[in-house]
Design a protein around this motif. Structure first.
Motif, mmCIF file in Angstrom:
data_model
loop_
_atom_site.group_PDB
_atom_site.id
_atom_site.type_symbol
_atom_site.label_atom_id
_atom_site.label_comp_id
_atom_site.label_asym_id
_atom_site.label_seq_id
_atom_site.Cartn_x
_atom_site.Cartn_y
_atom_site.Cartn_z
ATOM 1 N N ARG A 156 0.805 -1.222 0.000
ATOM 2 C CA ARG A 156 0.000 0.000 0.000
ATOM 3 C C ARG A 156 0.840 1.274 0.000
ATOM 4 O O ARG A 156 0.299 2.353 0.168
ATOM 5 C CB ARG A 156 -0.918 0.016 1.227
ATOM 6 N N GLU A 158 2.505 3.047 -2.368
ATOM 7 C CA GLU A 158 2.196 4.054 -3.376
ATOM 8 C C GLU A 158 0.844 4.715 -3.103
ATOM 9 O O GLU A 158 0.688 5.928 -3.253
ATOM 10 C CB GLU A 158 2.188 3.438 -4.784
ATOM 11 N N ILE A 159 -0.131 3.896 -2.664
ATOM 12 C CA ILE A 159 -1.449 4.459 -2.359
ATOM 13 C C ILE A 159 -1.355 5.400 -1.159
ATOM 14 O O ILE A 159 -1.944 6.489 -1.158
ATOM 15 C CB ILE A 159 -2.458 3.333 -2.085
ATOM 16 N N SER A 162 0.272 8.577 -2.256
ATOM 17 C CA SER A 162 -0.647 9.351 -3.089
ATOM 18 C C SER A 162 -1.696 10.039 -2.223
ATOM 19 O O SER A 162 -1.999 11.226 -2.411
ATOM 20 C CB SER A 162 -1.319 8.448 -4.127
ATOM 21 N N LEU A 318 -5.211 10.953 -6.842
ATOM 22 C CA LEU A 318 -5.863 9.641 -6.804
ATOM 23 C C LEU A 318 -5.574 8.844 -8.073
ATOM 24 O O LEU A 318 -5.301 7.648 -8.029
ATOM 25 C CB LEU A 318 -7.376 9.814 -6.628
ATOM 26 N N GLY A 321 -1.990 7.443 -8.204
ATOM 27 C CA GLY A 321 -1.829 6.311 -7.298
ATOM 28 C C GLY A 321 -2.416 5.030 -7.866
ATOM 29 O O GLY A 321 -1.812 3.961 -7.785
ATOM 30 N N LEU A 322 -3.599 5.129 -8.467
ATOM 31 C CA LEU A 322 -4.241 3.952 -9.036
ATOM 32 C C LEU A 322 -3.505 3.439 -10.272
ATOM 33 O O LEU A 322 -3.274 2.231 -10.430
ATOM 34 C CB LEU A 322 -5.694 4.279 -9.383
ATOM 35 N N SER A 325 0.134 1.831 -9.592
ATOM 36 C CA SER A 325 0.136 0.466 -9.055
ATOM 37 C C SER A 325 -0.146 -0.565 -10.137
ATOM 38 O O SER A 325 0.181 -1.735 -9.978
ATOM 39 C CB SER A 325 -0.912 0.348 -7.941
#
Length: 449
Positions: A156, A158-159, A162, A318, A321-322, A325
């Protein structure tokens, strides 16, 4: 064993002992870890509010005090100069004293600077207040990015980063909303008063709730490290350990390490990418409300348009980040940077149509903040944990020092008679160069080392 561990309790350090950091990195994130990440989001939002407060106040200040565009450029640059100093000189202390103490110090400096800006009666006092605020913001930005990386697990990260950096444009949205609401009735000073109050509130929250991450506890061990590490593990839902792995041998000062053992090329290249990109980003952040006001709109309407840029930035954060990944960090961030350059040029071409300006501001925010938030994720993977705050602080410090020139260059170009379209085209070039340079950057090389 390090000399600094001589007073450590017996059994605390052991060769071949399982590393609890590896357990935390592999396990699902606990509610406590997500809470810690959300605190970093709130801190980053406060950074965004404090930085962008001057951009929303600028049209009203310029009108009330009769400041030229060239003079306004220096007002914008004062905060950036302070941010460079905070990132370069204060942030490295986080690798020595700890992440949490530096966050508290940064918040106190931001509060003092904001209240002084609200009370400023002339340009020199306002400049000094903005420099002081910038010192706190610069240190904060450099510290909370390592915090976000160290609270999260591997899956998690990178999320988490972000989400963290979405806080910056979120703070811009709040600042724009506050400006649009308060400017007509209370004037520009109310924006800085609101920032100071929020700084004080967050100082109390951080004092009560912000934990020191496991990575730093083990990188800088002391007599109570085992107890603190077990307290952190318990809050994450993991059983305590009886001993910790041997601590790494203390090396040279963290900033010196940035130029040793193969890190010099990575540090220089990461700094160049950041420096180029923030020159374009801060041009738009600082000058967008003024560009809108120059088309005949009021300071409150201009602040509302600028707020939409920050709103687009949330979506951009957002999105990066999505997508990162799924498709990889480097191609997404490099593409966002080059798209950001195109969006800056596009905004300079928009006529005095409020609907078109609002749409263009959202597009600019999506592209520019996707590139910036992704770049912070790149930095978190560039430096090992022992020098992560120092490395991030160095990159941001040098980058912000260079970006001090951005508002001044733009102000000089405006004063020379260039219109918004031409100035925007010139100021978009650094973002394009940053994206091209990132294509050749070995993302993750420093972390692997």
């Amino acid at each position: 064993m390090n000399a600094g561990l001589a007073d450590a309790p017996a059994g605390m350090i052991g060769e071949g002992v399982a590393d609890p950091r590896a357990r935390l990195m592999a396990a699902p994130m606990s509610r406590f870890q997500w809470m810690a990440v959300l605190l970093t989001v709130a801190l980053c939002a406060l950074d965004g509010f404090d930085v962008l407060a001057i951009t929303f106040a600028a049209p009203a200040i310029a009108k009330g005090w009769g400041i030229s565009k060239a003079g306004l450029g220096y007002v914008f640059s004062a905060g950036l100069l302070g941010m460079a100093g905070g990132s370069f000189f204060i942030a490295p202390l986080a690798d020595v004293l700890g992440r949490r103490p530096l966050v508290l110090i940064s918040l106190a400096m931001m509060a003092i600077g904001s209240f002084c800006a609200a009370l400023a009666g002339n340009i020199p006092i306002l400049l000094l207040a903005r420099v002081f605020t910038g010192l706190g913001v610069g240190a904060m930005i450099a510290v909370i990015n390592p915090l976000g990386a160290e609270y999260a697990n591997e899956r998690r990260r990178e999320i988490a980063l972000s989400l963290l950096n979405i806080g910056y444009p979120l703070g811009g949205v709040v600042a724009g909303f506050v400006a649009a609401m308060l400017l007509p009735a209370f004037g520009w000073r109310a924006i800085f008063l609101t920032a100071g109050v929020l700084d004080v509130v967050m100082l109390g929250v951080a004092l009560l709730l912000l934990p020191e991450p496991m990575a730093f506890l083990m990188a800088r061990p002391r007599a109570d490290t085992l107890a603190r590490a077990n307290a952190y593990l318990r809050r994450c839902g993991h059983p305590p350990v009886e001993a910790l792995p041997a601590a790494p041998v203390r090396q040279a000062a963290p900033t010196v390490q940035l130029f040793r053992d193969g890190m010099a090329a990575l540090t220089i290249k990461a700094t160049a990418i950041y420096l180029l990109y923030v020159m374009s980003l801060f041009y738009m952040q600082n000058w967008l409300p003024t560009l809108v006001a120059d088309l005949g709109f009021s300071p409150a309407v201009s602040a509302g348009v600028a707020m939409l840029m920050s709103l687009g930035g949330i979506a951009g954060g957002l999105l990066v980040g999505l997508l990162a990944s799924r498709f990889g960090l480097k191609p997404i961030v490099a593409g966002a940077m080059m798209l950001g350059a195109s969006a800056i040029v596009l905004f300079g071409l928009v006529p005095a149509d409020l609907l078109l300006l609002r749409v263009a501001a959202i597009v600019v925010g999506i592209a520019l903040f996707a590139g910036m938030i992704g770049n912070y994720a790149v930095m978190s993977r560039t430096f090992p944990v022992r020098m992560r705050a120092s490395g991030t602080g160095f990159v941001i410090g040098i980058g912000r020092l260079g970006s001090v020139l951005s508002p001044i260059i733009a102000g000089t170009l405006f004063a020379a008679g260039l219109g918004g379209m031409n100035v925007s085209a010139v100021m978009a070039v650094p973002a394009l160069l940053a994206g091209l340079l990132l294509i050749t950057f070995p993302v993750g090389a420093g972390e692997r080392a």
